[in-house]
Design a protein around this motif. Structure first.
Motif, PDB file in Angstrom:
ATOM      1  N   LEU A 134     -80.438  16.334 101.050  1.00 54.21           N
ATOM      2  CA  LEU A 134     -81.836  15.916 101.137  1.00 54.21           C
ATOM      3  C   LEU A 134     -82.552  16.634 102.271  1.00 54.21           C
ATOM      4  O   LEU A 134     -83.695  17.087 102.119  1.00 54.21           O
ATOM      5  N   MET A 135     -81.885  16.745 103.422  1.00 50.97           N
ATOM      6  CA  MET A 135     -82.497  17.428 104.559  1.00 50.97           C
ATOM      7  C   MET A 135     -82.633  18.927 104.331  1.00 50.97           C
ATOM      8  O   MET A 135     -83.448  19.589 104.970  1.00 50.97           O
ATOM      9  N   ALA A 136     -81.859  19.461 103.401  1.00 53.54           N
ATOM     10  CA  ALA A 136     -81.888  20.903 103.136  1.00 53.54           C
ATOM     11  C   ALA A 136     -83.032  21.313 102.226  1.00 53.54           C
ATOM     12  O   ALA A 136     -83.214  22.515 101.998  1.00 53.54           O
ATOM     13  N   PHE A 137     -83.802  20.368 101.711  1.00 55.61           N
ATOM     14  CA  PHE A 137     -84.824  20.724 100.737  1.00 55.61           C
ATOM     15  C   PHE A 137     -85.885  21.672 101.286  1.00 55.61           C
ATOM     16  O   PHE A 137     -86.424  22.499 100.551  1.00 55.61           O
ATOM     17  N   ALA A 138     -86.199  21.555 102.569  1.00 56.95           N
ATOM     18  CA  ALA A 138     -87.164  22.490 103.152  1.00 56.95           C
ATOM     19  C   ALA A 138     -86.637  23.918 103.072  1.00 56.95           C
ATOM     20  O   ALA A 138     -87.373  24.859 102.735  1.00 56.95           O
ATOM     21  N   SER A 139     -85.349  24.084 103.372  1.00 53.14           N
ATOM     22  CA  SER A 139     -84.742  25.415 103.320  1.00 53.14           C
ATOM     23  C   SER A 139     -84.562  25.894 101.889  1.00 53.14           C
ATOM     24  O   SER A 139     -84.861  27.047 101.563  1.00 53.14           O
TER      25      SER A 139
END
Length: 393
Positions: free
Chosen positions: A10-15
């Motif tokens: 979920l936190m990787a969605f920006a990347s």
């Protein structure tokens, strides 16, 4: 371990949303008959949606829980990604990137809040570092996967791939427990919850954490916006080799995240953050000189960029954990405010690189240097000034 993996995703969605298509920027510019500066606006447009979008999701999640807003955001992300794949002009692509971003930011901001729901103090900072190690896999392999897709298909397939990632994450979300129980939710009307942002921005130490992470993000997105043209167009590296160079920096982030996790109990997260911002500022200044004089050629860019990017492993996790620890009762709102500051400054960084684009790496180098110096000033002056005996800083 399963919860950790899903939170990392979920936190990787920006990347995921950006790194996968970076190698395609020059090809997209050719297909859509757009300039390099216009294509760099696809990154700025994404940030325009991503930054203020977080301010929406934070209070909503403090009131309604974390899972439902994330699910709504994922549906928006899927729709935006499909729109990008079907775009026939650069302005249309920029618009759908903004839609994609508003959806993606729900995953990022609320995953951070979920960490604060589950952990506190130094443990929260350690868990944030571990999560950043997991999420670093996305930018590590993203440009390489994007380059591989370009080798066999068009850039549109990159965005259809993001549609698939969104659908898979939506399915995985329903295996994740709700971390904010009913009794801990904010019962205030949303209009009053949003007014909380006014009181938060008056807290000097919170501004220090937000500024340290925010200006660093400005430098990072200046690099993301400028490096495809600095490396591929100016120094004539292949999209595949660009992916490898980009991935090297992510390896540095992963290593420093592990170092950060081990050093937090002994040194303190605030001290580590301050030291890392100073290193990033020095690397940015060296990069600016190398980009201006062309000293060292490609290596003159790659080496200081590697050092700067690697410090993310200490700056981002510690600044987020420090900010969330100040106001745990409104973790969603704090996470949203910090995230908006980070990506809002990212907008400025990427816009400045696009606005001053001149066919050389110089604009990228100077913007990165200026942003990192500002990050160091925030970490050294505001966080230290506002420190208490409780933080170990």
């Amino acid at each position: 371990m399963r919860v950790l993996a899903i939170l990392g995703l979920l936190m990787a969605f920006a990347s995921i949303s950006t790194d996968l298509y970076l190698p395609a920027l020059p090809a997209m510019a050719a297909t859509l008959h757009a300039s390099a500066g216009m294509m760099e606006l696809t990154i700025s447009g994404y940030l325009v949606g991503f930054s203020p979008g977080q301010l929406l999701w934070g209070p909503v999640s403090d009131r309604r829980g974390r899972r439902q807003p994330i699910a709504i955001g994922l549906v928006m992300f899927i729709a935006g990604s499909a729109g990008c794949a079907l775009s026939t002009s650069a302005p249309m692509l920029v618009a759908f990137r903004a839609v994609q971003a508003v959806g993606a930011c729900a995953s990022v901001v609320l995953a951070r809040a979920m960490v604060r729901d589950l952990y506190a103090g130094p443990v929260a900072a350690q868990m944030m570092s571990k999560l950043m190690t997991v999420m670093a896999i996305a930018p590590l392999i993203g440009p390489s996967v994007g380059g591989a897709i370009l080798h066999v298909a068009s850039w549109r397939v990159v965005f259809w791939t993001l549609v698939g990632v969104g659908l898979a994450t939506l399915a995985a979300l329903y295996t994740l427990p709700e971390t904010l129980p009913q009794e801990r939710r904010n019962r205030e009307p949303l209009r009053r919850a949003w007014a909380t942002y006014g009181s938060l921005v008056g807290h000097k130490r919170l501004v220090g954490y937000a500024g340290a992470g925010g200006f660093f993000y400005g430098a990072t997105f200046a690099y993301i916006a400028g490096s495809p043209f600095a490396y591929i167009s100016y120094h004539h590296v292949s999209p595949q080799f660009y992916g490898a160079l980009f991935g090297a920096g992510i390896v540095g982030i992963m290593v420093m995240n592990q170092v950060n996790t081990r050093l937090i109990p002994r040194i303190g997260s605030d001290r580590l953050m301050r030291a890392a911002t100073l290193v990033a500022a020095l690397a940015g200044l060296i990069l600016a000189v190398d980009a201006w004089t062309n000293f060292g050629g490609l290596a003159g860019l790659v080496v200081p960029v590697f050092v700067m990017v690697s410090t993310s492993g200490m700056i981002i996790a510690n600044s987020i954990a420090g900010a969330l620890g100040l106001f745990p009762e409104v973790a969603g709102s704090v996470s949203a405010l910090v995230g908006a500051a980070q990506y809002g400054t990212g907008i400025v960084g990427s816009l400045l690189v696009g606005a001053f684009a001149n066919g050389t790496p110089s604009p990228m180098g100077f913007v990165i240097a200026a942003m990192n110096v500002c990050a160091a000033l925030c970490a050294v002056l505001l966080v230290r000034t506002g420190a208490t005996h409780r933080d170990g800083g």
